[in-house]
Design a protein around this motif. Sequence first.
Motif, PDB file in Angstrom:
ATOM      1  N   ILE A   1     -39.619  15.131  13.906  1.00  0.00           N
ATOM      2  CA  ILE A   1     -38.581  15.006  13.095  1.00  0.00           C
ATOM      3  C   ILE A   1     -38.683  14.114  12.039  1.00  0.00           C
ATOM      4  O   ILE A   1     -38.710  14.386  10.893  1.00  0.00           O
ATOM      5  N   ARG A   2     -39.368  12.758  12.598  1.00  0.00           N
ATOM      6  CA  ARG A   2     -39.702  11.784  11.361  1.00  0.00           C
ATOM      7  C   ARG A   2     -40.780  12.246  10.295  1.00  0.00           C
ATOM      8  O   ARG A   2     -40.699  11.944   9.012  1.00  0.00           O
ATOM      9  N   GLU A   3     -41.622  13.044  10.649  1.00  0.00           N
ATOM     10  CA  GLU A   3     -42.529  13.632   9.800  1.00  0.00           C
ATOM     11  C   GLU A   3     -41.825  14.473   8.743  1.00  0.00           C
ATOM     12  O   GLU A   3     -42.224  14.869   7.464  1.00  0.00           O
ATOM     13  N   LYS A   4     -40.836  15.092   9.142  1.00  0.00           N
ATOM     14  CA  LYS A   4     -40.161  16.189   8.363  1.00  0.00           C
ATOM     15  C   LYS A   4     -38.824  15.533   7.529  1.00  0.00           C
ATOM     16  O   LYS A   4     -38.238  16.038   6.576  1.00  0.00           O
ATOM     17  N   ALA A   5     -38.733  14.062   7.686  1.00  0.00           N
ATOM     18  CA  ALA A   5     -37.309  13.221   7.119  1.00  0.00           C
ATOM     19  C   ALA A   5     -37.617  13.225   5.799  1.00  0.00           C
ATOM     20  O   ALA A   5     -38.606  12.913   5.277  1.00  0.00           O
ATOM     21  N   ASP A   6     -36.517  13.183   5.053  1.00  0.00           N
ATOM     22  CA  ASP A   6     -36.448  13.263   3.592  1.00  0.00           C
ATOM     23  C   ASP A   6     -36.209  11.574   3.278  1.00  0.00           C
ATOM     24  O   ASP A   6     -36.993  11.065   2.150  1.00  0.00           O
ATOM     25  N   HIS A   7     -35.613  11.016   3.990  1.00  0.00           N
ATOM     26  CA  HIS A   7     -35.514   9.489   4.093  1.00  0.00           C
ATOM     27  C   HIS A   7     -35.885   8.770   5.361  1.00  0.00           C
ATOM     28  O   HIS A   7     -35.109   9.267   6.390  1.00  0.00           O
ATOM     29  N   ILE A   8     -36.550   7.706   5.390  1.00  0.00           N
ATOM     30  CA  ILE A   8     -36.619   6.856   6.467  1.00  0.00           C
ATOM     31  C   ILE A   8     -36.268   5.518   6.253  1.00  0.00           C
ATOM     32  O   ILE A   8     -36.686   5.088   5.184  1.00  0.00           O
ATOM     33  N   ILE A   9     -35.445   4.966   6.937  1.00  0.00           N
ATOM     34  CA  ILE A   9     -35.076   3.287   6.816  1.00  0.00           C
ATOM     35  C   ILE A   9     -35.054   2.588   8.217  1.00  0.00           C
ATOM     36  O   ILE A   9     -35.014   2.973   9.304  1.00  0.00           O
ATOM     37  N   ASP A  10     -35.995   1.370   8.160  1.00  0.00           N
ATOM     38  CA  ASP A  10     -36.225   0.812   9.010  1.00  0.00           C
ATOM     39  C   ASP A  10     -35.445  -0.435   8.994  1.00  0.00           C
ATOM     40  O   ASP A  10     -34.929  -1.043   8.082  1.00  0.00           O
ATOM     41  N   THR A  11     -34.467  -0.334   9.963  1.00  0.00           N
ATOM     42  CA  THR A  11     -33.246  -1.132  10.127  1.00  0.00           C
ATOM     43  C   THR A  11     -33.626  -2.752  10.930  1.00  0.00           C
ATOM     44  O   THR A  11     -32.651  -3.297  11.072  1.00  0.00           O
ATOM     45  N   SER A  12     -34.804  -2.888  11.397  1.00  0.00           N
ATOM     46  CA  SER A  12     -35.188  -3.983  11.999  1.00  0.00           C
ATOM     47  C   SER A  12     -34.635  -5.315  11.210  1.00  0.00           C
ATOM     48  O   SER A  12     -34.185  -6.186  12.217  1.00  0.00           O
ATOM     49  N   ASN A  13     -34.676  -5.668  10.139  1.00  0.00           N
ATOM     50  CA  ASN A  13     -34.188  -6.678   9.339  1.00  0.00           C
ATOM     51  C   ASN A  13     -32.948  -6.420   8.593  1.00  0.00           C
ATOM     52  O   ASN A  13     -32.918  -7.470   7.778  1.00  0.00           O
ATOM     53  N   LEU A  14     -32.036  -5.623   8.803  1.00  0.00           N
ATOM     54  CA  LEU A  14     -31.104  -5.233   8.104  1.00  0.00           C
ATOM     55  C   LEU A  14     -29.879  -5.542   8.919  1.00  0.00           C
ATOM     56  O   LEU A  14     -29.782  -5.175  10.099  1.00  0.00           O
ATOM     57  N   SER A  15     -28.855  -6.315   8.138  1.00  0.00           N
ATOM     58  CA  SER A  15     -27.586  -6.522   8.757  1.00  0.00           C
ATOM     59  C   SER A  15     -26.703  -5.034   8.386  1.00  0.00           C
ATOM     60  O   SER A  15     -27.267  -4.160   7.786  1.00  0.00           O
ATOM     61  N   VAL A  16     -25.473  -5.015   8.921  1.00  0.00           N
ATOM     62  CA  VAL A  16     -24.673  -3.749   8.869  1.00  0.00           C
ATOM     63  C   VAL A  16     -24.557  -3.388   7.204  1.00  0.00           C
ATOM     64  O   VAL A  16     -24.491  -2.507   6.834  1.00  0.00           O
ATOM     65  N   LYS A  17     -24.361  -4.852   6.491  1.00  0.00           N
ATOM     66  CA  LYS A  17     -23.931  -4.857   5.072  1.00  0.00           C
ATOM     67  C   LYS A  17     -25.040  -4.262   4.523  1.00  0.00           C
ATOM     68  O   LYS A  17     -25.036  -3.582   3.517  1.00  0.00           O
ATOM     69  N   ASP A  18     -26.318  -4.826   5.022  1.00  0.00           N
ATOM     70  CA  ASP A  18     -27.833  -4.643   4.162  1.00  0.00           C
ATOM     71  C   ASP A  18     -28.003  -3.054   4.557  1.00  0.00           C
ATOM     72  O   ASP A  18     -28.602  -2.361   3.484  1.00  0.00           O
ATOM     73  N   LEU A  19     -27.601  -2.481   5.657  1.00  0.00           N
ATOM     74  CA  LEU A  19     -27.779  -1.087   5.965  1.00  0.00           C
ATOM     75  C   LEU A  19     -26.963  -0.202   4.976  1.00  0.00           C
ATOM     76  O   LEU A  19     -27.552   0.710   4.315  1.00  0.00           O
ATOM     77  N   LYS A  20     -25.886  -0.711   4.668  1.00  0.00           N
ATOM     78  CA  LYS A  20     -24.928   0.036   4.015  1.00  0.00           C
ATOM     79  C   LYS A  20     -25.268  -0.047   2.524  1.00  0.00           C
ATOM     80  O   LYS A  20     -25.355   1.199   1.746  1.00  0.00           O
ATOM     81  N   ALA A  21     -25.839  -0.960   1.909  1.00  0.00           N
ATOM     82  CA  ALA A  21     -26.576  -1.050   0.645  1.00  0.00           C
ATOM     83  C   ALA A  21     -27.766  -0.289   0.546  1.00  0.00           C
ATOM     84  O   ALA A  21     -27.645   0.523  -0.562  1.00  0.00           O
ATOM     85  N   GLU A  22     -28.404  -0.318   1.404  1.00  0.00           N
ATOM     86  CA  GLU A  22     -29.758   0.622   1.410  1.00  0.00           C
ATOM     87  C   GLU A  22     -29.249   2.163   1.154  1.00  0.00           C
ATOM     88  O   GLU A  22     -29.847   3.018   0.511  1.00  0.00           O
ATOM     89  N   LEU A  23     -28.476   2.577   2.205  1.00  0.00           N
ATOM     90  CA  LEU A  23     -27.844   3.904   2.262  1.00  0.00           C
ATOM     91  C   LEU A  23     -27.199   4.359   0.948  1.00  0.00           C
ATOM     92  O   LEU A  23     -27.398   5.193   0.360  1.00  0.00           O
ATOM     93  N   SER A  24     -26.360   3.341   0.265  1.00  0.00           N
ATOM     94  CA  SER A  24     -25.508   3.673  -1.009  1.00  0.00           C
ATOM     95  C   SER A  24     -26.764   3.790  -2.178  1.00  0.00           C
ATOM     96  O   SER A  24     -26.308   4.770  -3.055  1.00  0.00           O
ATOM     97  N   LYS A  25     -28.055   3.391  -2.014  1.00  0.00           N
ATOM     98  CA  LYS A  25     -28.914   3.471  -2.959  1.00  0.00           C
ATOM     99  C   LYS A  25     -29.541   5.099  -3.149  1.00  0.00           C
ATOM    100  O   LYS A  25     -29.755   5.759  -4.073  1.00  0.00           O
ATOM    101  N   ILE A  26     -29.257   5.723  -1.563  1.00  0.00           N
ATOM    102  CA  ILE A  26     -29.747   7.101  -1.746  1.00  0.00           C
ATOM    103  C   ILE A  26     -28.587   8.255  -1.839  1.00  0.00           C
ATOM    104  O   ILE A  26     -28.717   9.078  -2.725  1.00  0.00           O
TER     105      ILE A  26
END
Length: 291
Positions: free
Chosen positions: A128-153
């Motif tokens: 599944i990972r190999e076929k993913a269009d977008h991969i986001i590593d959330t290790s160092n992301l807060s909830v706010k940072d994750l939402k910001a990364e998602l908004s870019k896409i």
Amino acid sequence: MRFVIITGLSGAGKSHTIRAFEDWGYFCVDNLPPKLIPTFAELCSRSDNNIEKVALGVDSRGGVFFDDFANVIADMHDRKFKFEVLFLEASDNVLITRYKESRRKHPLATDSRISVALKLEREKLTKIREKADHIIDTSNLSVKDLKAELSKIYLSDMEASGLLVNVLSFGFKYGIPLDADLVFDVRFLPNPFYDEELRGKTGNDKEVQDYVLKYRQSKEFIDKLMDMLEFLLPYYTEEGKSQLVIAIGCTGGQHRSVTIANIIHDKLQENRHWAVIDHRDVKKSLGGHQP
């Protein structure tokens, strides 16, 4: 129609991601068995459904159903479905810490430690990972940072802040909107209601707009309000707020509030903010009495 399948490692932030998509107007379904995805996609694609944005959450909570996921994805590609796969992941150390803090059980840790369950889950998700269009590593992301990364896409330029600004006109005699975050009273402006030629018109009509805007205090108010909003909006966004309701009221919600709300809405859009307009009471006051 934009159709997004959200998957990845358990604990990597799928629930927060789905909530972000809900804030952005997506029709969201969580933990749908993979075998049902093609049928669901076909139903959503029918023109009579009027569904433009869909997000599905799929993870290992599906148990044996989850083992079919890779085959389902391949089948959807073969059937020419238009969809995207968003894959969320994080390091084992971060995931283990999150599970310990939440005191929740990993869905694959039936009789083993979390570390063993994570290894098994990574193996199951390799294809599944190999076929993913977008991969986001959330290790160092807060909830706010994750939402910001998602908004870019997933958001357009105008929506990129993730903050939807609702500009609402209303009449005080019908009550202040309960969901208003900011309320501004424009009853200090000269009232077109007392001009018989304008009484039956609204702030959507040019004649009323010209009347309201010919006064110095109207233009000064608009300038000062826009200056304040341009100061406030970035901070609301930074705090993770997804929607802001700006209510502008006059006596009946027909003339002054409608005029000012229209201008504020247009200026926000000109400045690349994601803004919508609603005139709550404009029809109620037509022909009515104002004190």
